[in-house]
Design a protein around this motif. Structure first.
Motif, PDB file in Angstrom:
ATOM      1  N   LEU A  37      -8.277   5.531   3.185  1.00  0.00           N
ATOM      2  CA  LEU A  37      -6.994   6.215   3.031  1.00  0.00           C
ATOM      3  C   LEU A  37      -6.373   5.919   1.662  1.00  0.00           C
ATOM      4  O   LEU A  37      -5.680   6.762   1.093  1.00  0.00           O
ATOM      5  N   ALA A  38      -6.630   4.723   1.124  1.00  0.00           N
ATOM      6  CA  ALA A  38      -6.044   4.333  -0.161  1.00  0.00           C
ATOM      7  C   ALA A  38      -6.725   5.021  -1.341  1.00  0.00           C
ATOM      8  O   ALA A  38      -6.129   5.118  -2.422  1.00  0.00           O
ATOM      9  N   VAL A  39      -7.972   5.479  -1.170  1.00  0.00           N
ATOM     10  CA  VAL A  39      -8.688   6.115  -2.287  1.00  0.00           C
ATOM     11  C   VAL A  39      -9.003   7.586  -1.989  1.00  0.00           C
ATOM     12  O   VAL A  39      -9.757   8.221  -2.737  1.00  0.00           O
ATOM     13  N   TYR A  40      -8.399   8.148  -0.951  1.00  0.00           N
ATOM     14  CA  TYR A  40      -8.768   9.505  -0.550  1.00  0.00           C
ATOM     15  C   TYR A  40      -8.164  10.570  -1.484  1.00  0.00           C
ATOM     16  O   TYR A  40      -7.013  10.466  -1.915  1.00  0.00           O
ATOM     17  N   LEU A  48      -5.916  -0.237  -7.469  1.00  0.00           N
ATOM     18  CA  LEU A  48      -4.667  -0.613  -8.126  1.00  0.00           C
ATOM     19  C   LEU A  48      -3.983   0.602  -8.747  1.00  0.00           C
ATOM     20  O   LEU A  48      -3.019   0.450  -9.499  1.00  0.00           O
ATOM     21  N   LEU A  49      -4.482   1.796  -8.455  1.00  0.00           N
ATOM     22  CA  LEU A  49      -3.852   3.027  -8.928  1.00  0.00           C
ATOM     23  C   LEU A  49      -4.231   4.162  -7.983  1.00  0.00           C
ATOM     24  O   LEU A  49      -5.103   4.017  -7.133  1.00  0.00           O
ATOM     25  N   THR A  50      -3.546   5.278  -8.123  1.00  0.00           N
ATOM     26  CA  THR A  50      -3.818   6.436  -7.272  1.00  0.00           C
ATOM     27  C   THR A  50      -5.030   7.205  -7.797  1.00  0.00           C
ATOM     28  O   THR A  50      -5.462   7.014  -8.932  1.00  0.00           O
ATOM     29  N   ILE A  77       2.840   0.567  -5.642  1.00  0.00           N
ATOM     30  CA  ILE A  77       1.923   1.240  -6.570  1.00  0.00           C
ATOM     31  C   ILE A  77       1.434   2.566  -6.010  1.00  0.00           C
ATOM     32  O   ILE A  77       1.508   3.609  -6.675  1.00  0.00           O
ATOM     33  N   LEU A  78       0.934   2.557  -4.788  1.00  0.00           N
ATOM     34  CA  LEU A  78       0.305   3.750  -4.232  1.00  0.00           C
ATOM     35  C   LEU A  78       1.276   4.671  -3.500  1.00  0.00           C
ATOM     36  O   LEU A  78       0.956   5.827  -3.235  1.00  0.00           O
ATOM     37  N   ASN A  79       2.449   4.150  -3.120  1.00  0.00           N
ATOM     38  CA  ASN A  79       3.422   4.933  -2.347  1.00  0.00           C
ATOM     39  C   ASN A  79       2.785   5.451  -1.042  1.00  0.00           C
ATOM     40  O   ASN A  79       3.008   6.586  -0.624  1.00  0.00           O
ATOM     41  N   ARG A  80       1.995   4.579  -0.417  1.00  0.00           N
ATOM     42  CA  ARG A  80       1.252   4.970   0.787  1.00  0.00           C
ATOM     43  C   ARG A  80       1.909   4.388   2.025  1.00  0.00           C
ATOM     44  O   ARG A  80       2.178   3.196   2.095  1.00  0.00           O
ATOM     45  N   ARG A  81       2.148   5.256   3.009  1.00  0.00           N
ATOM     46  CA  ARG A  81       2.672   4.806   4.295  1.00  0.00           C
ATOM     47  C   ARG A  81       1.524   4.393   5.207  1.00  0.00           C
ATOM     48  O   ARG A  81       0.377   4.779   5.011  1.00  0.00           O
ATOM     49  N   HIS A  82       1.862   3.636   6.238  1.00  0.00           N
ATOM     50  CA  HIS A  82       0.866   3.126   7.188  1.00  0.00           C
ATOM     51  C   HIS A  82       0.103   4.277   7.836  1.00  0.00           C
ATOM     52  O   HIS A  82       0.683   5.257   8.292  1.00  0.00           O
ATOM     53  N   ASN A  83      -1.224   4.144   7.855  1.00  0.00           N
ATOM     54  CA  ASN A  83      -2.121   5.127   8.477  1.00  0.00           C
ATOM     55  C   ASN A  83      -2.063   6.513   7.830  1.00  0.00           C
ATOM     56  O   ASN A  83      -2.373   7.509   8.477  1.00  0.00           O
TER      57      ASN A  83
END
Length: 405
Positions: A78-81, A166-168, A343-349
């Motif tokens: 999910l972090a690199v999708y 460490l980046l989008t 950094i990623l502005n990613r929410r859980h799941n």
């Protein structure tokens, strides 16, 4: 708000709640492999990935882990999708069938992944061992599978379950858009030092290559001389390789890749020398090497088998490093949440939002549950840091001071 717009908003809300419920259920139960998330409400792609020098590059990710790593691999995915990329997930043979089924079902539950169909989970797994030939065999297999799935991607990236970006992906693709697409990022040296006697010359047999169970490696009592037909290079096992170089390794028009593979099949750590030796002994590719693996790691001196585990106290330094990826992390370490939030502005799941996401972002709706132009990019602050690092690496490449010496 009109009736049509209200209906569209309610549908998006229902979709997000349903996905959240599925991910919650998979976290508390084994999720049967026969469960397939095939609801008709999923949005279909309005654009498809467009490849070519005038478009952003795309990446083929090989993500692997062992027993107990299914949640870490899902979080990393999910972090690199990104819809433009391809992903191959490999849970090694020490993971249970239930874990593999859970991972496959959890992947299918993500709306964008289901729509773009660009993630595959290996069903027939291999043993992965710290020493011996299984890791390099699995990596070459992954490259071949990803080439069969799609030949439009530009770079192949290996990640383990203990890595994290460490980046989008918008940042990554933006910076890679400015460089030649035949470059290979591979930390290498021909100064073998202590490795020559301890890792190059010992003769290793890895039974996991030919047995259905994991087995200890065998070490011969005698050593072999360092090769004279080609020069041995060694370095970091973590690589970012161009599609053209991987095709050479798999379908090479001369015998170099196969000759070197046969030698490293009996080496202690083939992943530390195979790609390095092939590329630096090939006249066609030796001048495409950037001597860096683009990763942030903290090592002992002399280095041990793995770098230190990173934690919250390392956050500022790793972010300022200008690296693209960091390793290694403990499962669910708080520093991963810091990276997600700051950094990623990613929410859980959820996947990391990018320029391609066109939905409304809230606790109840996922911005990436709807999408627009997947060929557009919106780089952030980390892109500038990474671009500065990349400029330094390319300057070193142009000076030929770090190329296969």
């Amino acid at each position: 708000m009109g009736a049509a717009e209200r209906k569209k908003w309610l549908l998006a809300l229902f979709s997000a709640l349903l996905v959240s419920l599925l991910l919650f259920l998979t976290s508390i139960s084994g999720l049967n492999a026969s469960y397939a998330f095939t609801s008709s409400w999923i949005n279909k792609p309005t654009t498809i990935p467009t490849h070519g020098p005038q478009f952003p590059p795309s990446f083929a990710y090989y993500i692997y882990g062992g027993g107990g790593d299914k949640e870490r691999m899902l979080r990393l995915l999910l972090a690199v999708y990104h819809p433009r990329n391809w992903y191959l997930l490999h849970l090694s043979s020490d993971a249970s069938t239930l874990e593999r089924e859970w991972l496959a079902a959890a992947v299918r539950s993500v709306p964008s992944i289901q729509a773009f169909e660009n993630v595959e989970v290996i069903g027939k797994s291999m043993w992965l061992t710290n020493m011996g030939a299984t890791n390099i065999a699995a990596t070459l297999r992954a490259a071949a599978v990803l080439l069969k799935l799609d030949q439009g991607w530009d770079w192949f990236i290996t990640l383990s379950a203990s890595d994290y970006p460490l980046l989008t992906q918008d940042d990554l693709a933006h910076v890679f858009s400015s460089i030649k697409r035949d470059l290979n990022f591979i930390d290498h040296t021909s100064e073998l030092g202590w490795k020559e006697q301890q890792r190059i010359q010992p003769i290793i047999v890895d039974p996991s290559i030919y047995l259905a169970r994991k087995s200890q490696i065998f070490t011969a009592t005698q050593k072999r001389p360092t090769p004279a037909a080609f020069k041995v290079f060694t370095g970091s096992p973590w690589v970012i390789l161009s599609r053209s170089f991987l095709k050479f390794c798999l379908f090479g028009w001369d015998n170099l890749p196969r000759t070197i593979l046969m030698y490293f099949n009996n080496a202690m750590f083939p992943q530390e020398g195979y790609f390095h030796s092939v590329i630096c002994n090939s006249p066609e590719f030796r001048n495409t090497t950037v001597n860096n693996d683009l990763r942030y790691m903290i090592w002992d001196s002399p280095p041990k088998m793995e770098p230190h585990y990173l934690n919250v106290s390392d956050f500022d330094q790793m972010i300022q490093s200008g690296a693209a990826i960091a390793r290694q992390f403990q499962k669910d370490d708080p520093v991963l949440t810091m990276i997600d939030e700051k950094i990623l502005n990613r929410r859980h799941n959820r996947v990391v939002p990018g320029s391609w996401c066109s939905g409304r972002d809230s606790w109840f709706t996922d911005a990436c549950g709807q999408w627009g132009d997947i060929n557009s990019l919106k780089p952030g602050l980390q892109a500038k840091r990474f671009a500065d690092s990349m400029t330094n690496y390319i300057d070193d490449l142009n000076s030929q001071s770090t190329q296969c010496k």
